[in-house]
Design a protein around this motif. Structure first.
Motif, mmCIF file in Angstrom:
data_model
loop_
_atom_site.group_PDB
_atom_site.id
_atom_site.type_symbol
_atom_site.label_atom_id
_atom_site.label_comp_id
_atom_site.label_asym_id
_atom_site.label_seq_id
_atom_site.Cartn_x
_atom_site.Cartn_y
_atom_site.Cartn_z
ATOM 1 N N LEU A 81 2.226 -1.281 -3.160
ATOM 2 C CA LEU A 81 2.049 -0.518 -1.928
ATOM 3 C C LEU A 81 2.268 0.973 -2.159
ATOM 4 C CD1 LEU A 81 3.845 -2.887 0.607
ATOM 5 C CD2 LEU A 81 1.411 -2.329 0.589
ATOM 6 N N LYS A 82 3.218 1.315 -3.020
ATOM 7 C CA LYS A 82 3.478 2.721 -3.331
ATOM 8 C C LYS A 82 2.293 3.340 -4.058
ATOM 9 C CE LYS A 82 6.717 5.797 -5.713
ATOM 10 N NZ LYS A 82 7.943 5.899 -6.538
ATOM 11 N N GLU A 83 1.694 2.575 -4.964
ATOM 12 C CA GLU A 83 0.587 3.095 -5.779
ATOM 13 C C GLU A 83 -0.736 3.093 -5.020
ATOM 14 O OE1 GLU A 83 0.649 0.516 -9.119
ATOM 15 O OE2 GLU A 83 2.384 1.489 -10.078
ATOM 16 N N GLN A 84 -0.993 2.028 -4.241
ATOM 17 C CA GLN A 84 -2.310 1.860 -3.632
ATOM 18 C C GLN A 84 -2.364 2.190 -2.149
ATOM 19 O OE1 GLN A 84 -4.009 -2.021 -4.663
ATOM 20 N NE2 GLN A 84 -2.606 -2.146 -6.399
ATOM 21 N N GLY A 85 -1.205 2.290 -1.496
ATOM 22 C CA GLY A 85 -1.195 2.518 -0.060
ATOM 23 C C GLY A 85 -1.314 1.199 0.680
ATOM 24 N N VAL A 86 -2.525 0.818 1.033
ATOM 25 C CA VAL A 86 -2.779 -0.453 1.732
ATOM 26 C C VAL A 86 -3.425 -1.426 0.757
ATOM 27 C CG1 VAL A 86 -4.029 -1.563 3.608
ATOM 28 C CG2 VAL A 86 -3.033 0.689 3.951
ATOM 29 N N ILE A 87 -2.969 -2.696 0.778
ATOM 30 C CA ILE A 87 -3.598 -3.725 -0.049
ATOM 31 C C ILE A 87 -4.098 -4.826 0.876
ATOM 32 C CG2 ILE A 87 -2.270 -3.249 -2.133
ATOM 33 C CD1 ILE A 87 -0.401 -5.506 -1.447
ATOM 34 N N ALA A 88 -5.282 -5.359 0.585
ATOM 35 C CA ALA A 88 -5.867 -6.383 1.464
ATOM 36 C C ALA A 88 -6.815 -7.268 0.671
ATOM 37 C CB ALA A 88 -6.616 -5.726 2.621
ATOM 38 N N GLU A 89 -6.935 -8.518 1.100
ATOM 39 C CA GLU A 89 -7.879 -9.462 0.504
ATOM 40 C C GLU A 89 -8.298 -10.483 1.548
ATOM 41 O OE1 GLU A 89 -7.090 -11.440 -3.166
ATOM 42 O OE2 GLU A 89 -6.579 -9.585 -4.233
ATOM 43 N N ASP A 90 -9.510 -11.039 1.366
ATOM 44 C CA ASP A 90 -9.971 -12.165 2.182
ATOM 45 C C ASP A 90 -9.628 -13.451 1.438
ATOM 46 O OD1 ASP A 90 -11.006 -10.301 3.865
ATOM 47 O OD2 ASP A 90 -13.053 -10.446 3.115
ATOM 48 N N ALA B 152 0.487 -3.103 4.761
ATOM 49 C CA ALA B 152 0.487 -1.636 4.831
ATOM 50 C C ALA B 152 1.919 -1.111 4.815
ATOM 51 C CB ALA B 152 -0.223 -1.170 6.104
ATOM 52 N N PRO B 153 2.183 0.021 4.144
ATOM 53 C CA PRO B 153 3.526 0.613 4.144
ATOM 54 C C PRO B 153 3.958 0.999 5.560
ATOM 55 C CG PRO B 153 2.138 1.612 2.462
ATOM 56 C CD PRO B 153 1.245 0.786 3.310
ATOM 57 N N TYR B 154 5.237 0.802 5.860
ATOM 58 C CA TYR B 154 5.764 1.136 7.184
ATOM 59 C C TYR B 154 6.863 2.205 7.081
ATOM 60 C CZ TYR B 154 8.011 0.504 11.753
ATOM 61 O OH TYR B 154 8.557 0.705 12.991
ATOM 62 N N ASN C 187 12.665 8.736 -2.049
ATOM 63 C CA ASN C 187 11.915 8.798 -3.311
ATOM 64 C C ASN C 187 10.472 8.311 -3.164
ATOM 65 O OD1 ASN C 187 14.189 9.727 -4.791
ATOM 66 N ND2 ASN C 187 14.968 7.602 -4.871
ATOM 67 N N GLY C 188 10.092 7.983 -1.947
ATOM 68 C CA GLY C 188 8.722 7.525 -1.711
ATOM 69 C C GLY C 188 8.511 6.046 -1.932
ATOM 70 N N ASN C 189 9.572 5.302 -2.231
ATOM 71 C CA ASN C 189 9.449 3.857 -2.424
ATOM 72 C C ASN C 189 9.318 3.159 -1.069
ATOM 73 O OD1 ASN C 189 9.844 3.977 -5.303
ATOM 74 N ND2 ASN C 189 12.006 4.368 -4.877
ATOM 75 N N VAL C 190 8.458 2.154 -1.008
ATOM 76 C CA VAL C 190 8.238 1.418 0.234
ATOM 77 C C VAL C 190 9.377 0.425 0.424
ATOM 78 C CG1 VAL C 190 6.702 -0.136 1.491
ATOM 79 C CG2 VAL C 190 5.741 1.661 0.039
ATOM 80 N N VAL C 191 10.124 0.588 1.531
ATOM 81 C CA VAL C 191 11.239 -0.315 1.817
ATOM 82 C C VAL C 191 10.902 -1.270 2.958
ATOM 83 C CG1 VAL C 191 13.003 1.227 0.926
ATOM 84 C CG2 VAL C 191 12.295 1.439 3.310
ATOM 85 N N GLU C 192 9.937 -0.896 3.795
ATOM 86 C CA GLU C 192 9.485 -1.776 4.860
ATOM 87 C C GLU C 192 7.965 -1.705 4.933
ATOM 88 O OE1 GLU C 192 11.368 -1.619 8.683
ATOM 89 O OE2 GLU C 192 13.263 -0.898 7.845
ATOM 90 N N ALA C 193 7.343 -2.815 5.364
ATOM 91 C CA ALA C 193 5.883 -2.866 5.438
ATOM 92 C C ALA C 193 5.470 -3.751 6.603
ATOM 93 C CB ALA C 193 5.292 -3.392 4.130
ATOM 94 N N LEU C 194 4.200 -3.630 6.987
ATOM 95 C CA LEU C 194 3.608 -4.506 7.998
ATOM 96 C C LEU C 194 2.617 -5.421 7.307
ATOM 97 C CD1 LEU C 194 2.830 -2.025 10.922
ATOM 98 C CD2 LEU C 194 4.776 -3.566 10.711
#
Length: 757
Positions: free
Chosen positions: A229-238, A252-254, A259-266
């Protein structure tokens, strides 16, 4: 003297108290825009600050008249509020144990104000309030911020509700604290109270097959999700799930740390089963279409388009290359003798041998045109190429396809091949192979010729590398006399009978009828003709009472019998009618026939059934599409609705209605669609009437005596405003059952009125 001093001291004290009171009052009045004193028991009024009009009124009017005149200057929406607030008869009850009360209102110039009543005089024994001070202050800026804040809250709630309508589930995941929160309330019972890592494992276990998990393992991997999530922003797949079919899963990052690390996401899931399956069908259709563009329609092997693509991809600097051309020997004579149907079968047989062996030898082959074929090898020696060609030639001969006019009595091929010389243009190599093929045909056929290059002269030389010796299938002895003539006639009759059987069994719907002068009865029905309608031959003969005319459905029978009589008299035969299939459906067929003379010299009718059901459907669709295209000029959306089947099919949706169409995404039936449409789009006050008017009984009853049925209602536009709308319902005349209704959504202009026609 002492008394005078005491009086002076008291006077001085009173002056100081009065001065302090004045200063305190002055300070307090700086907070308020206006301050007024009311002596409730005396009914008098005095001004401390502001309100010139009320100050002037206080000189000549009592409290009641002053309040009435003040309220007369207020906007209507504030009058009732302030009347109740300044009702001194209820003041004791309202201010029990309180020293002040406040209310907010809008003044005459539209500003937000706050009015406060402060107790100034009270009977200590009874608690009766005898006097109050009315103070007003400007809170317009404060109120505006409060309203903006409330609007922001409402907007967020609306957004969350909208997201909940779009997404099947919505979760907040906390990687740091291993927590999972359900934001959509759709799946609360599944993961309630579970830590994040346990809920994740349970979700994968219940919703995905092992094969699906392996295919999407990288996406579903939990441990490195924050890093991705930190590198790509949003990740998704069907992903194909067990309970809901295809779903789009998006993370998605929330929240991030310093330090910019994602600690919560949706994590959001959306059911896309219908759209995905349609997409996959389209992709498969495109794949088939691409393959079809490179395949020969008759033989199923590569065509000349594939040959061009193959040549364009070939690297001229690489390995050796041999090109061979094949030609079926005396193929025109074969078609004249056995017919084009058998000719097509022979082309398929030759192509099968060529294609099978080419695959075994890692070679390319294609149909070059007519009865000609091409085979190309790369990285092979001349001896290897010659061996492959010999193998193909023998395989074709071993099929033992009769060809009485061929060089050996069986279907055979002549072959010519050449080696690509150095940087020679590939077109020249094909030409040299064609020259070698011509040499094979001019020197006895059924042979393989190699076009070699003479080093000294630079000219091509031709070398026959293979000529199989195969006996003639039919030996002709000119001195055999009458017996041979009879044998030849028998052989010709055998060939003709064979042709007839081949034709009848190769063409779907081949039938052979009795004497042309008799009723149109069957003498022979092919297996394919019966299978066209789901019957065996015996079942079809029993169903049709052994008659072609009686095979058609009763609604068409009289017309067909009359037309048949007319056509037989004129020597023509071309009928169109419907035949009932074994499963109860019916097919449109064209019954075309021709008079022939059988071996006994009697006239018979040879006939063929041609299935045109699909063409009829396309014709109806074209007619319907044309009508809809015309309708779409005046309407925003057009749909097929079948109330009895509880089904729907959208035909046209304008850009204006795209946002409305979005609420239909999850509707699987007509009833469900109306329910979603009513709750999401129709103005609340009109929903009950709208739902009643779209009931199936009401629609069909209205359309019994009317050409069209109109439903008027109000709807929410995309900006939240309310506009008038109209639905027009008409019967679909192309549906013979009369159960399909076309629903037209009338255009709306920006003011909510119907668009001018």
């Amino acid at each position: 003297m002492a008394a005078d001093n005491t009086s002076e001291t008291l006077k001085k004290y009173d002056d100081e108290v009065l001065e302090r009171s004045f200063q305190v009052t002055k300070s307090l009045t700086n907070v308020y825009n206006t301050c007024f004193n009311f002596d409730i028991d005396a009914g008098t009024f005095s001004s401390l600050k502001g309100g010139d009009y009320l100050t002037y009124m206080s000189r000549s009017c009592g409290t009641e008249l002053v309040i009435q005149n003040w309220l007369s200057m207020m906007p209507e929406r504030s009058v009732d509020l302030l009347s109740a607030f300044l009702d001194f008869s209820t003041l004791d009850k309202r201010m029990r144990n309180r020293m002040s009360i406040s209310t907010e209102y809008v003044d005459a110039i539209g500003k937000w104000m706050r009015a406060t009543l402060i107790v100034s005089d009270m009977d200590e024994k009874t608690g009766h309030i005898k006097g109050v001070t009315l103070a007003t202050e400007d809170i317009d800026l404060e109120k505006s911020k409060e309203l903006e804040w409330r609007k922001a809250i409402r907007d967020r709630i609306t957004l969350l509700s909208s997201v909940a309508n779009v997404y099947h589930s919505l979760y907040q995941i906390d990687f740091k604290n291993d927590e999972l929160k359900d934001l959509s309330a759709n799946q609360t019972d599944r993961f309630y109270g579970l830590p994040l890592h346990q809920a994740w494992k349970l979700w994968i276990l219940k919703d995905f097959t092992p094969e699906t998990y392996e295919a999407h393992k990288a996406f579903l991997k939990f441990d490195d999700a924050p890093k991705r999530l930190k590198e790509q922003g949003v990740i998704a797949e069907d992903i194909l799930t067990i309970p809901h079919g295809w779903m789009n899963i998006m993370v998605a990052p929330y929240k991030r740390d310093k330090n910019g690390n994602v600690v919560e996401a949706l994590i959001m899931t959306r059911i896309i089963d219908k759209e995905k399956r349609a997409e996959l069908r389209q992709a498969e259709a495109l794949r088939i279409a691409r393959e079809s563009a490179y395949l020969d329609g008759l033989t199923g092997i590569n065509n000349r388009t594939a040959l061009k693509a193959f040549m364009s991809e070939y690297d001229i600097d690489k390995a050796e290359m041999y090109v061979a051309l094949f030609d079926i020997d005396k193929f025109k004579d074969y078609n004249d003798t056995y017919g084009h149907v058998m000719g097509d079968e022979t082309l398929k047989a030759v192509a099968e041998s060529l294609n099978r062996i080419a695959k075994e030898e890692d070679a390319f082959c294609c149909r070059y045109g007519g009865e000609e074929f091409v085979l190309i090898t790369r990285g092979r020696k001349r001896e290897e190429m010659a061996g492959i060609l010999e193998k193909i030639s023998k395989d074709i001969l071993n099929k033992k396809i009769e060809h009485v006019k061929g060089p050996v009595g069986l279907v055979s091929v002549s072959i010519g091949f050449a080696e690509r010389d150095g940087m020679e243009d590939i077109v020249d190599t094909v030409r040299h192979a064609d020259d070698a093929l011509y040499y094979s045909k001019q020197n006895g056929r059924n042979r393989i010729t190699f076009a070699s290059m003479d080093v000294k002269s630079g000219q091509r030389l031709f070398d026959v590398t293979f000529a199989p010796s195969t006996r003639k299938y039919i030996a002709k002895d000119e001195s055999a006399g009458a017996k041979n003539e009879v044998d030849e006639l028998k052989e010709a009759l055998k060939i003709r009978s064979h042709q007839l059987d081949v034709v009848l069994n190769a063409i779907p719907g081949g039938i052979y009828t009795c004497k042309a002068t008799a009723p149109y009865n069957f003498q022979y029905v092919s297996k394919e003709a019966a299978e066209m309608f789901g019957y065996t031959v015996d079942e079809f003969l029993e169903y049709s009472n052994n008659s072609a005319v009686l095979a058609c459905i009763s609604e068409d029978r009289d017309t067909v019998i009359d037309l048949y009589k007319e056509q037989v008299a004129s020597g023509r035969h071309l009928l169109e009618y419907r035949i009932r299939c074994k499963d109860g459906s019916y097919k449109h067929v064209i019954d075309s026939g021709k008079k022939l003379t059988d071996s006994y010299g009697e006239e018979v009718v040879y006939s063929v059934y041609l299935d045109i059901t699909d063409e009829k459907k396309l014709e109806q669709m074209a007619h319907t599409s044309s009508a809809f295209k015309a309708l779409s000029v005046d309407f925003d959306a057009l749909s097929f609705f079948n109330f009895k089947e509880n089904s729907f099919k959208d035909f046209y949706i304008s850009d204006r209605y795209r946002n409305v169409a979005g609420v239909w995404r999850n509707a699987h039936s007509l009833t469900e669609r109306f329910d979603i449409y009513s709750k999401s789009v129709v103005y609340e006050a009109d929903q009950e009437r709208f739902n009643a008017m779209v009931q199936a009984d009401n629609v069909y009853k209205a359309l019994e005596n009317k050409r069209a049925y109109y439903i008027n209602y109000r709807m929410y536009k995309s900006d939240g405003s309310v506009a008038r709308a109209q639905i027009k319902l008409v019967k679909d005349n192309s549906d013979p059952s009369g159960e399909t209704v076309i629903m037209c959504y009338i255009n709306l202009d920006e003011s909510g009125k119907r668009k001018e026609e």
